[in-house]
Design a protein around this motif. Structure first.
Motif, PDB file in Angstrom:
ATOM      1  N   ASP A  30      14.330  39.855  61.533  1.00  0.00           N
ATOM      2  CA  ASP A  30      13.564  39.252  60.446  1.00  0.00           C
ATOM      3  C   ASP A  30      12.453  38.364  60.967  1.00  0.00           C
ATOM      4  O   ASP A  30      11.518  38.046  60.238  1.00  0.00           O
ATOM      5  N   TYR A 114       6.188  42.157  57.942  1.00  0.00           N
ATOM      6  CA  TYR A 114       6.212  40.695  58.000  1.00  0.00           C
ATOM      7  C   TYR A 114       5.415  40.097  56.840  1.00  0.00           C
ATOM      8  O   TYR A 114       4.368  40.615  56.440  1.00  0.00           O
ATOM      9  N   LYS A 115       5.936  38.976  56.321  1.00  0.00           N
ATOM     10  CA  LYS A 115       5.328  38.354  55.140  1.00  0.00           C
ATOM     11  C   LYS A 115       4.731  36.976  55.430  1.00  0.00           C
ATOM     12  O   LYS A 115       3.896  36.505  54.659  1.00  0.00           O
ATOM     13  N   THR A 165       1.604  39.276  53.977  1.00  0.00           N
ATOM     14  CA  THR A 165       2.164  40.479  53.376  1.00  0.00           C
ATOM     15  C   THR A 165       1.102  41.583  53.317  1.00  0.00           C
ATOM     16  O   THR A 165       0.015  41.378  52.781  1.00  0.00           O
ATOM     17  N   LYS A 195       9.888  37.931  58.032  1.00  0.00           N
ATOM     18  CA  LYS A 195       9.973  38.781  56.842  1.00  0.00           C
ATOM     19  C   LYS A 195      10.454  37.991  55.630  1.00  0.00           C
ATOM     20  O   LYS A 195      10.529  38.530  54.525  1.00  0.00           O
TER      21      LYS A 195
END
Length: 478
Positions: A30, A114-115, A165, A195
């Motif tokens: 993550d 990935y955000k 994002t 993420k």
């Protein structure tokens, strides 16, 4: 017969399959540090690489950033750890502009999911400590400039918190700040892609002990910012706090919600008492301070050590406290006898007194370092890190059963006793409140009355026992 053949074939297949290990692809994490990703492009003093893979020498020849053994997570050409605004970071990238006045690195994150992108950027203190080194950072997402720090001085840093994002390319550019490239070592510290769109969190550590009727104000606490894969760091708020769930007239333990001007929210435990006792109003057992021309001359009660100025730490004036000065041997302390007095809480703000600034600036006094200790019945229950002028600590402790309390400061290794005016500000103790449980109107004299609850402090025991020790500094934040 046909069924038996099929079963037999299946058994054979299973036996053969058991002879081989079938690899299973691990799920992508993550979070990931930018230092673990390959460069999409880079340009700096030691060369450049374009998106098509072509490379060229820079002013210092050619090598990739953060890849040589001496440069991995360290200042270029050294093994010096990365450091921004007094905080050391174990992971990051250090850059120096090329002769054309800039350096940059970019990463292709298309399709990785990935955000959030977080990092801390600024002039590295370790290398730039030799002087000069103003610089500026810019951050681009898919060619759009989303951050421009402007010119940054040596003690400044800047927190990057971006929604990435759907983004393809992140580019971070370092420029010389308009004064040439000399000593311009810029650091991208703890750069993390996540993420989790809510990767950043804030916690509040502040004053815990309040006298009935007192309000909670912004000056009484500090915020700590942390993010996934990053590093926790004390940060300053730009405005007043909003407090909900607090009743200034309700005795005992309370859990309140603190919200900063920036919208950071955290739970905070406080304890309200009828009264406190200040150590400066108590008779000390003994004290150690700079050799005095007359007894008590360098022992300040509610004043700095020479009793010529109010106790002041980082610009905040305190009406109560103890002021001392280091001896030539590098020590000062004050001792109190608390035996039999039933105190449970101890609270104090500790730091080098602003009285020292009559001799120069915070930067000029940076080398005069010390450490603080709180000792209860011969055991150190709290010790500060190495402390410089401009740093302070709010300490809350549970002192149940403590008979002897010593507040001590000593010169740290490499320091000196000069400019050694230190203060234990707002030092106070208090007893636990006995909160009476109201009688149920439905009970009769023959009914057993529930015992009085006296354990309200259990709600905040961890807040005291764990100790709130936050270095308070003014930083450039977004």
């Amino acid at each position: 017969m046909k069924t038996k053949r099929i079963i037999g074939l299946l058994l054979v297949v299973m036996m053969i399959a058991s002879l081989f290990t079938i690899p299973v692809m691990a799920a992508e994490g993550d979070t990931i540090s930018l230092t673990e990703l390959p460069f999409y492009t880079f340009h700096w003093y030691y060369g450049s690489k374009a998106a098509d893979g072509t490379t060229a020498n820079g002013g210092g020849g050619f090598k990739e950033p953060n890849t040589a053994a001496t440069d991995k997570n360290a200042v270029v050409d050294t093994s010096i750890p990365l450091s921004l605004a007094g905080v050391t970071y174990p992971v990051g990238i250090n850059l120096h502009p090329d002769v054309d006045g800039y350096a940059e690195v970019s990463y292709n994150i298309e399709g990785m999911g990935y955000k959030r992108f977080n990092a801390v950027i600024g002039p590295d203190m370790q290398k730039n400590g030799r002087g000069g080194g103003v610089l500026a950072f810019e951050v681009y997402v898919d060619g759009n400039k989303v951050i421009d720090t402007g010119v940054m001085q040596l003690n400044q840093d800047y927190f990057v918190d971006l929604d990435v994002t759907g983004a393809k390319v992140i580019l971070i550019r370092l420029t010389d700040g308009g004064d040439g490239i000399g000593a311009d070592y810029g650091t991208i510290a703890a750069p993390v892609l996540s993420k989790n769109e809510n990767a950043v969190s804030y916690s509040y550590s502040g004053k815990v002990l309040y006298v009935k009727g007192e309000t909670i104000t912004a000056a009484e606490g500090s915020w700590m910012r942390s993010y996934e894969g990053g590093i926790a760091k004390a940060v300053a708020t730009a405005g007043e706090l909003t407090v909900s769930g607090y009743d200034a007239n309700k005795l005992g333990a309370q859990e309140v919600t603190i919200t900063s001007a920036e919208g950071w929210t955290a739970k905070h435990s406080v304890y309200v008492v009828e009264e406190v006792t200040y150590l400066s109003d108590m008779q000390e057992v003994s004290y150690v301070t700079h050799p005095e021309p007359t007894p008590g001359a360098y022992f300040g009660k509610d004043l700095s050590h020479e009793q010529k100025a109010p106790i002041t730490i980082n610009g905040v004036v305190y009406n109560k406290g103890i002021g001392l000065h280091f001896t030539p041997e590098g020590l000062c302390e004050v001792k109190y006898d608390l035996s039999g007095q039933g105190y449970k809480f101890f609270s104090v703000v500790i730091g080098k007194d602003d009285y020292n600034l009559s001799a120069g600036t915070v930067e000029a006094l940076a080398g005069f370092v010390c450490q603080f200790e709180i000792i209860a019945d011969g055991q150190a229950v709290w010790t500060s890190p190495v402390t410089r002028q401009g740093e302070s600590f709010l300490v809350n402790l549970d002192i149940t059963g403590v008979n002897e309390l010593i507040l001590r400061a000593k010169v740290a290794e490499g320091g000196a006793y000069n400019f050694g005016s230190i203060s234990f500000a707002d030092a106070k103790v208090a007893k636990e409140v006995v909160v009476e449980t109201p009688e149920d109107p439905g009970t009769t004299p023959s009914d057993p009355v529930p015992p009085t609850e006296t354990g309200d402090f259990g709600v905040i025991a961890l807040a005291f026992a764990a100790v709130s020790a936050i270095v308070v500094k003014k930083k450039k934040e977004i």
